[in-house]
Scaffold this motif. Structure first.
Motif, PDB file in Angstrom:
ATOM      1  N   ILE A 197     177.805  58.043  93.086  1.00  0.00           N
ATOM      2  CA  ILE A 197     179.018  56.966  93.176  1.00  0.00           C
ATOM      3  C   ILE A 197     178.515  55.932  94.288  1.00  0.00           C
ATOM      4  N   PRO A 198     178.225  54.701  93.928  1.00  0.00           N
ATOM      5  CA  PRO A 198     177.785  53.799  94.932  1.00  0.00           C
ATOM      6  C   PRO A 198     179.007  52.881  95.109  1.00  0.00           C
ATOM      7  N   GLN A 199     179.046  52.738  96.881  1.00  0.00           N
ATOM      8  CA  GLN A 199     180.289  51.830  97.129  1.00  0.00           C
ATOM      9  C   GLN A 199     180.147  50.423  96.601  1.00  0.00           C
ATOM     10  N   SER A 200     178.943  50.026  96.266  1.00  0.00           N
ATOM     11  CA  SER A 200     178.687  48.510  95.993  1.00  0.00           C
ATOM     12  C   SER A 200     179.408  48.259  94.590  1.00  0.00           C
ATOM     13  N   TYR A 201     179.616  49.449  93.696  1.00  0.00           N
ATOM     14  CA  TYR A 201     180.496  49.453  92.449  1.00  0.00           C
ATOM     15  C   TYR A 201     181.671  49.608  92.523  1.00  0.00           C
ATOM     16  N   VAL A 202     182.154  50.571  93.568  1.00  0.00           N
ATOM     17  CA  VAL A 202     183.471  50.765  93.882  1.00  0.00           C
ATOM     18  C   VAL A 202     184.052  49.374  94.291  1.00  0.00           C
ATOM     19  N   ASP A 203     183.243  48.713  95.143  1.00  0.00           N
ATOM     20  CA  ASP A 203     183.743  47.545  95.927  1.00  0.00           C
ATOM     21  C   ASP A 203     184.225  46.387  94.667  1.00  0.00           C
ATOM     22  N   CYS A 204     183.052  46.426  93.593  1.00  0.00           N
ATOM     23  CA  CYS A 204     183.249  45.407  92.397  1.00  0.00           C
ATOM     24  C   CYS A 204     184.752  45.821  91.777  1.00  0.00           C
ATOM     25  N   ILE A 205     184.919  46.852  91.627  1.00  0.00           N
ATOM     26  CA  ILE A 205     186.159  47.264  91.045  1.00  0.00           C
ATOM     27  C   ILE A 205     187.572  46.918  91.846  1.00  0.00           C
ATOM     28  N   VAL A 206     187.212  47.744  92.868  1.00  0.00           N
ATOM     29  CA  VAL A 206     188.731  47.681  93.878  1.00  0.00           C
ATOM     30  C   VAL A 206     188.967  46.460  94.559  1.00  0.00           C
ATOM     31  N   ALA A 207     187.958  45.547  94.812  1.00  0.00           N
ATOM     32  CA  ALA A 207     188.062  44.070  95.175  1.00  0.00           C
ATOM     33  C   ALA A 207     188.796  43.367  94.144  1.00  0.00           C
ATOM     34  N   GLY A 208     188.147  43.486  92.977  1.00  0.00           N
ATOM     35  CA  GLY A 208     188.597  42.747  91.673  1.00  0.00           C
ATOM     36  C   GLY A 208     190.155  42.908  91.372  1.00  0.00           C
ATOM     37  N   ALA A 209     190.412  44.441  91.701  1.00  0.00           N
ATOM     38  CA  ALA A 209     191.713  44.590  91.182  1.00  0.00           C
ATOM     39  C   ALA A 209     192.775  44.167  92.513  1.00  0.00           C
ATOM     40  N   LEU A 210     192.381  44.258  93.760  1.00  0.00           N
ATOM     41  CA  LEU A 210     193.107  43.740  94.799  1.00  0.00           C
ATOM     42  C   LEU A 210     193.240  42.259  94.705  1.00  0.00           C
ATOM     43  N   GLN A 211     192.192  41.301  94.206  1.00  0.00           N
ATOM     44  CA  GLN A 211     192.376  39.805  94.245  1.00  0.00           C
ATOM     45  C   GLN A 211     192.864  39.443  92.916  1.00  0.00           C
ATOM     46  N   THR A 212     193.019  40.148  91.926  1.00  0.00           N
ATOM     47  CA  THR A 212     193.606  39.718  90.631  1.00  0.00           C
ATOM     48  C   THR A 212     195.026  40.073  90.451  1.00  0.00           C
ATOM     49  N   HIS A 213     195.305  41.420  90.876  1.00  0.00           N
ATOM     50  CA  HIS A 213     196.864  41.914  90.390  1.00  0.00           C
ATOM     51  C   HIS A 213     197.365  42.683  91.717  1.00  0.00           C
ATOM     52  N   GLY A 214     196.624  42.770  92.853  1.00  0.00           N
ATOM     53  CA  GLY A 214     197.469  43.001  94.249  1.00  0.00           C
ATOM     54  C   GLY A 214     197.143  44.489  94.425  1.00  0.00           C
ATOM     55  N   TYR A 215     197.871  45.085  95.626  1.00  0.00           N
ATOM     56  CA  TYR A 215     197.641  46.307  96.295  1.00  0.00           C
ATOM     57  C   TYR A 215     198.052  47.463  95.198  1.00  0.00           C
ATOM     58  N   ALA A 216     199.082  47.138  94.690  1.00  0.00           N
ATOM     59  CA  ALA A 216     199.808  48.490  93.807  1.00  0.00           C
ATOM     60  C   ALA A 216     198.863  48.788  92.646  1.00  0.00           C
ATOM     61  N   PHE A 217     198.530  47.739  92.309  1.00  0.00           N
ATOM     62  CA  PHE A 217     197.561  47.992  90.946  1.00  0.00           C
ATOM     63  C   PHE A 217     196.095  48.407  91.460  1.00  0.00           C
ATOM     64  N   SER A 247     183.633  39.851 101.782  1.00  0.00           N
ATOM     65  CA  SER A 247     183.880  39.331 103.186  1.00  0.00           C
ATOM     66  C   SER A 247     184.173  40.642 104.151  1.00  0.00           C
ATOM     67  N   PRO A 248     183.906  40.486 105.243  1.00  0.00           N
ATOM     68  CA  PRO A 248     184.172  41.426 106.196  1.00  0.00           C
ATOM     69  C   PRO A 248     185.743  42.146 105.931  1.00  0.00           C
ATOM     70  N   ASP A 249     186.650  40.891 106.020  1.00  0.00           N
ATOM     71  CA  ASP A 249     187.964  41.252 105.817  1.00  0.00           C
ATOM     72  C   ASP A 249     188.457  42.213 104.617  1.00  0.00           C
ATOM     73  N   LEU A 250     187.692  41.788 103.455  1.00  0.00           N
ATOM     74  CA  LEU A 250     188.087  42.507 102.177  1.00  0.00           C
ATOM     75  C   LEU A 250     187.350  43.608 102.092  1.00  0.00           C
ATOM     76  N   GLN A 251     186.192  44.115 102.727  1.00  0.00           N
ATOM     77  CA  GLN A 251     185.659  45.275 102.851  1.00  0.00           C
ATOM     78  C   GLN A 251     186.561  46.272 103.405  1.00  0.00           C
ATOM     79  N   ASP A 252     187.102  45.895 104.598  1.00  0.00           N
ATOM     80  CA  ASP A 252     187.989  46.579 105.443  1.00  0.00           C
ATOM     81  C   ASP A 252     189.486  46.984 104.524  1.00  0.00           C
ATOM     82  N   ALA A 253     189.849  45.808 103.900  1.00  0.00           N
ATOM     83  CA  ALA A 253     191.036  46.215 102.973  1.00  0.00           C
ATOM     84  C   ALA A 253     190.661  47.284 102.004  1.00  0.00           C
ATOM     85  N   VAL A 254     189.518  47.054 101.456  1.00  0.00           N
ATOM     86  CA  VAL A 254     188.995  48.134 100.344  1.00  0.00           C
ATOM     87  C   VAL A 254     188.942  49.734 100.809  1.00  0.00           C
ATOM     88  N   ASP A 255     188.288  49.503 102.150  1.00  0.00           N
ATOM     89  CA  ASP A 255     188.287  50.676 102.896  1.00  0.00           C
ATOM     90  C   ASP A 255     189.477  51.455 103.266  1.00  0.00           C
TER      91      ASP A 255
END
Length: 296
Positions: free
Chosen positions: A211-231, A271-279
């Motif tokens: 499971i690559p973090q690069s792929y996880v980032d694509c999904i989780v960051a996309g979810a965060l940016q489009t529909h927020g933390y709870a989603f 971005s570093p901030d978005l990486q931190d938010a995903v982590d």
């Protein structure tokens, strides 16, 4: 009227006038019928096609895809289908509009072996006790063919409306309220597809197919940016298999880095901030699996 359009009218008109003038023994009624035919033919050539379609014909169905993995991220989706004009979403990121939704009767897991870059991706299989969150995106048939090519290892399946629920509002979604409303908020003739995996093709992540973090980032960051933390949190909570082999390949180069953003489609490294938010989100929801993530 253009020459190309007037030529067939002239030919038909000459034929009908000849018939009217040479058949003098025809009755008055027959001549009137032929005259009406001539005027009908003339009108059919001068009226736009869209105006000739009977209003009783139903409009073509609105086609949607329920995205539950990397296609949640509008930039990743755009690399395959380009821009699209879906129903307005509560929030939009890039030019693609998505609608948060839940499909019942399916379980999402880290169980699909992506052979293109040798990594483990998410998939859904039937499970009547489960539900999977994701987004709806409206597509054209040509775009659907492009998605079929991208998701060639999956089966495109029709989802019935009784399985589908839409989140109520993004502001409530972000506050953790998951009240859903009936799917009849979509057009009445809507068709919804989802890419599923047959349970016989299940795969478990391994060191060679992680499971690559690069792929996880694509999904989780996309979810965060489009529909927020709870989603985004709901995505992590409703996905099984995090404890399998998981690598942090953010700073690696291809082919060690499995998911590489397509800059031409608008994808960017986080971005570093978005990486931190995903982590921080991953650490909060799946702490044990996150603790065993391996840097590469």
């Amino acid at each position: 009227m253009s020459t190309a359009m007037s030529l067939p009218i002239t030919i038909h008109a000459q034929s009908l006038r000849h018939a009217l003038s040479t058949h003098s023994d025809q009755t008055k009624k027959q001549k009137q019928q032929m005259t009406r035919l001539f005027h009908t033919l003339l009108a059919s050539y001068s009226t736009p096609f869209v105006q000739r379609v009977s209003p009783s014909h139903p409009p073509p169905p609105a086609v949607y895809v329920f995205a539950y993995g990397s296609l949640i991220n509008p930039s990743s989706l755009q690399r395959t289908i380009g821009s699209t004009s879906a129903l307005p979403s509560h929030q939009s990121h890039s030019s693609i509009k998505t609608i948060p939704a839940v499909v019942s009767g399916f379980k999402r897991s880290w169980e699909y072996k992506c052979s293109r870059r040798q990594y483990t991706a998410v998939s859904v299989t039937r499970d009547e006790s489960a539900a999977t969150n994701g987004v709806l995106v409206q597509v054209q048939w040509a775009q659907l063919r492009a998605l079929d090519a991208r998701e060639s290892g999956y089966t495109r399946e029709l989802i019935t409306m009784d399985k589908l629920r839409l989140y109520e509002k993004t502001d409530e979604l972000n506050n953790g309220h998951y009240a859903a409303m009936d799917s009849n908020n979509l057009p009445s003739n809507a068709i919804v597809f989802m890419y599923t995996l047959d349970s016989s093709n299940n795969h478990t992540a391994s060191p060679s197919v992680p499971i690559p973090q690069s792929y996880v980032d694509c999904i989780v960051a996309g979810a965060l940016q489009t529909h927020g933390y709870a989603f985004a949190r709901e995505f992590i909570q409703t996905t099984a298999g995090w404890a399998a082999h998981w690598v942090n390949d953010r700073n690696a180069v291809a082919p060690v880095r499995r998911y590489v953003p397509d800059c031409s489609a608008g994808e960017r490294d986080l971005s570093p901030d978005l990486q931190d938010a995903v982590d921080e989100l991953l650490k909060a929801v799946v702490p044990n699996a996150f603790m065993h993530r391996v840097d590469v």
